[in-house]
Design an enzyme around this catalytic site. Structure first.
Site, PDB file in Angstrom:
ATOM      1  N   ASP A 408       6.038  -3.363   1.324  1.00  0.00           N
ATOM      2  CA  ASP A 408       6.323  -2.525   2.485  1.00  0.00           C
ATOM      3  C   ASP A 408       7.806  -2.626   2.878  1.00  0.00           C
ATOM      4  OD1 ASP A 408       6.145  -1.063   4.786  1.00  0.00           O
ATOM      5  OD2 ASP A 408       4.552  -2.256   5.698  1.00  0.00           O
ATOM      6  N   ASP A 486       2.339   5.750   9.254  1.00  0.00           N
ATOM      7  CA  ASP A 486       1.018   5.151   9.472  1.00  0.00           C
ATOM      8  C   ASP A 486       0.040   6.152  10.092  1.00  0.00           C
ATOM      9  OD1 ASP A 486       2.463   3.002   8.678  1.00  0.00           O
ATOM     10  OD2 ASP A 486       1.844   1.699  10.327  1.00  0.00           O
TER      11      ASP A 486
HETATM   12  C1  GAL Z   1       3.576  -0.703   8.230  1.00  0.00           C
HETATM   13  C2  GAL Z   1       2.657  -0.170   7.174  1.00  0.00           C
HETATM   14  C3  GAL Z   1       1.236  -0.448   7.598  1.00  0.00           C
HETATM   15  C4  GAL Z   1       1.055  -1.947   7.759  1.00  0.00           C
HETATM   16  C5  GAL Z   1       2.107  -2.515   8.707  1.00  0.00           C
HETATM   17  C6  GAL Z   1       2.080  -4.026   8.733  1.00  0.00           C
HETATM   18  O1  GAL Z   1       4.884  -0.453   7.860  1.00  0.00           O
HETATM   19  O2  GAL Z   1       2.868   1.209   7.007  1.00  0.00           O
HETATM   20  O3  GAL Z   1       0.336   0.072   6.640  1.00  0.00           O
HETATM   21  O4  GAL Z   1       1.139  -2.561   6.504  1.00  0.00           O
HETATM   22  O5  GAL Z   1       3.395  -2.113   8.344  1.00  0.00           O
HETATM   23  O6  GAL Z   1       3.039  -4.562   9.578  1.00  0.00           O
END
Ligand code: GAL
Length: 682
Positions: A408, A486
């Site tokens: 990520d 998200d």
């Molecule tokens: C976001 C991601 C989510 C989750 C989250 C965790 O950037 O898109 O799916 O993993 O971080 O902090």
């Protein structure tokens, strides 16, 4: 309020008799929803003066897409007028683009078309005779809500009799949660993909997904040397055979009968030949995730029957490692501490005392284990990331036995902008705009490292679609890539957030193929957590028909199927949506095609996915305000001749059709069919 007959009056009684003009900003703006800030009178949503295309307005409403406002009328109002557009605070070239809609009852009576920053205002003037409910809506015009500052300038209604009144948006009509998926028969049925990619010489693990009464005895004809089957558990383990296609025939037998299914192990370089399926902790447990919760999820994946339908990955998301300091998402002292051990190994927090033990526990059930990190110094929630330790982390994850990595972007943004002393090769952006090489660099690096490990690790890129990742995600080693932000943070407008995410993902159909999938994020049905407040689980704000539409869209889009709801609160309806064998079969089809958009309007969406047996899976989605009839012609689908219609959700034939398929679809529901060329279903 400006009243023609009687001037400005304070008493409601006096207003009742009036005929007049109401300036809409004087009505209750707290009832106007919006995607950012709050609707405000006589100012733009940013509190700047109202201004569209260089023209200033002293009266009107500033809001932000997606926005909705419902006004109750008495049928005697005469006309609605306004000047609409993107507020001048947004500059041409910025992404702000919106569409204004005026809806009378169920019928759309005016729409602005897509409007962008800098454009002059459009005038709307619509008669209201007979209208009892007027809805003013602003959509994000399909490209997300960034910079969508929308002005309803000089908005007013001429009324006679009762003055217009803002009311709360009407509650969604009650729908019965009808279970469409027939119960699995007692006799064995083998499910799951027909092809499975694995790399020669690496550890192999596959639990044969099969429904039917236990005990069940499994056999595997033609199993290559190096692989063994546990006949009771139906789990194949060992070492992936040499390069090539290995055709195996699985059988499952119990007191009620026998089932058989061929399964081809494609030993080669490509993993995830069909979209990965599993569960991810994020949308339910956020920063509260523990080893115990992960083990419970693995148990439920088996006990709920999800694994018998092909779900196999049990994936930890963010927050399993230590956070270096207290922050928004890490206040629990038991998750704070040194990010690394003296030898540089990543340090899990105290809720994860044995990462290898956890993976072993998951593997013992025949399931696979996944985890998460970031190429940056910190993850999105502020926990220790991989920057500067990528090779060590890739090896640690493999040594622990993990089979899936979500990588990520998060804090890597800072590194991409200015570079890092730990890796001078990072193409920094400080001298110019973001470059493709800059977007690709961290993923290519980890992708190469994962390939070097002595186990197969499916690689999920999470960077929200930047740099058109769908064009290069596979090239840098990814097996799937998030195409949007998200889903859990997507604010609903008229339609729940999964539609806008799904519709954006649907446009990328030509980029999906075996081993390379567009990922529109997780399936949020049933019970899940609250993305904003990180609260305890609550019920998804979806009607039963919306839940069916969600799963149908993800199936047709060949999206990875990851449930992210609460495994401890799986109810019968949710299991029925997640575990329909024919819905999953469409998703897992060997051709690996993502459905193309046959038609998309404001009220209809038609998706079509070609399947290996020559049939076409079709989804007719009703996006309007009520029940609607939707049709798709053979010409639009590019097929000819009579077709057997298979109702996918009911797992039942629904007659034959020739020339077109037409269905009566409930509000926000779907008709999901498979149009099979003549002859019996295989
Ligand atoms: C976001 C991601 C989510 C989750 C989250 C965790 O950037 O898109 O799916 O993993 O971080 O902090």
């Amino acid at each position: 309020m400006r009243s023609m007959g009687i001037g400005i009056v304070a008493g409601a009684m006096a207003l009742r008799a009036a005929a007049g003009t109401v300036s809409l900003e004087t009505l209750d703006l707290k009832l106007m929803s919006g995607g950012w800030g709050r609707a405000i009178a006589n100012q733009a949503v940013t509190t700047n003066p109202l201004s569209i295309g260089g023209k200033a307005y002293d009266r009107g409403i500033g809001t932000h897409a997606p926005s909705q406002w419902v006004l109750a009328l008495d049928g005697k109002a005469a006309e609605f007028r306004a000047e609409v557009g993107v507020d001048a605070q947004v500059k041409p070239g910025q992404p702000g683009s919106v569409e204004f809609l005026v809806i009378a009852g169920e019928t759309e009576i005016w729409r602005s078309g897509v409007m962008k920053a800098g454009q002059p205002a459009k005038s709307v003037r619509v008669p209201l005779a007979g209208v009892k409910q007027l809805i003013l809506e602003v959509s994000d015009a399909g490209d997300g809500r960034s910079h969508d500052h929308a002005d309803w300038a000089a908005a007013e209604i001429d009324f006679a009799g009762e003055p217009p009144k803002a009311i709360a948006a009407p509650a969604v009509p009650e729908e019965e949660a009808v279970i469409l998926t027939p119960p699995a028969p007692k006799s064995p049925r083998i499910h799951g993909p027909k092809v499975y990619g694995a790399r020669p010489g690496k550890p192999f693990l596959y639990r044969i997904p099969a429904t039917g009464e236990r005990p069940m005895v499994f056999a595997a004809g033609g199993l290559p040397a190096g692989l063994d089957l546990d006949p009771q558990g139906g789990i194949v383990r060992g070492t992936t055979p040499p390069r090539g296609d290995h055709k195996v025939t699985f059988t499952a037998r119990n007191a009620h009968g026998t089932a058989e299914r061929t399964f081809t192990i494609v030993a080669g370089d490509t993993l995830a030949l069909t979209p990965p399926m599993g569960w991810n902790h994020w949308y339910t447990h956020y920063n509260r995730i523990t080893d115990a919760t992960m083990r419970e999820a693995a148990d439920v994946m088996i006990s709920s029957g999800m694994a018998d339908h092909g779900y196999q990955y049990v994936n930890i998301d963010d927050c399993w490692m230590n956070a270096p300091a207290v922050g928004k998402y890490q206040r629990d002292p038991k998750r704070i501490g040194a990010e690394r051990r003296p030898d540089g190994t990543i340090q899990p927090n105290t809720y994860f005392p044995d990462m290898k033990g956890l993976a072993d526990f998951i593997h013992a059930k025949g399931l696979k284990a996944g985890l998460y990190t970031s190429p940056g110094p910190l993850t999105c929630a502020g926990f220790g990331g991989a920057l500067g330790h990528e090779a060590q982390d890739a090896k640690t994850f493999a040594d622990w036995g993990y089979d899936f990595l979500k990588y990520d972007w998060c804090s890597y943004g800072r590194i991409a902008a200015s570079g890092s002393p730990t890796d001078p090769a990072i193409p920094a952006w400080d001298k110019g705009p973001p470059t493709l090489a800059g977007y690709q660099y961290p993923f290519r690096k980890m992708g190469e490292l994962l390939k070097r490990q002595d186990r197969d690790i499916v690689f999920n890129l999470c960077q929200y679609g930047m740099g058109e990742v769908w064009r290069w995600g596979a090239e840098v080693g990814g097996h799937s890539w998030r195409t949007t932000g998200d889903l859990g943070l997507e604010r609903a407008s008229r339609l729940p957030g999964f539609y806008s995410i799904g519709l954006r993902n649907a446009q990328l159909h030509e980029f999906a193929r075996p081993g390379a999938w567009n990922d529109p994020d997780y399936i949020l049905i049933g019970w899940y957590g609250n993305a904003h407040g990180l609260r305890e689980p609550e019920k998804a704000p979806l009607t039963p028909n919306e839940s069916y539409s969600y799963m149908s869209m993800w199936s047709l889009m060949a999206a990875p199927l990851f449930f992210s709801g609460d495994m401890s609160k799986l109810d019968a309806f949710t299991v029925n949506v997640l575990c329909n064998p024919e819905v999953i079969e469409v998703n897992q089809d060997v051709l690996g095609k993502q459905a193309r958009i046959v038609r998309q309007t404001d009220t209809e969406l038609v998706l079509a996915k070609p399947l290996e047996d020559g049939s076409v899976a079709v989804g007719l989605f009703a996006l309007g305000r009520g029940r609607q009839t939707i049709a798709v012609s053979w010409k639009e689908l590019g097929v000819a001749g009579p077709r057997r219609v298979r109702d996918v959700w009911r797992c039942a034939d629904a007659g034959t059709a020739d020339g077109e398929w037409k269905a009566d679809v409930p509000r926000h529901g779907v008709s999901f069919v498979r149009l099979v060329p003549g002859g019996a279903r295989p």
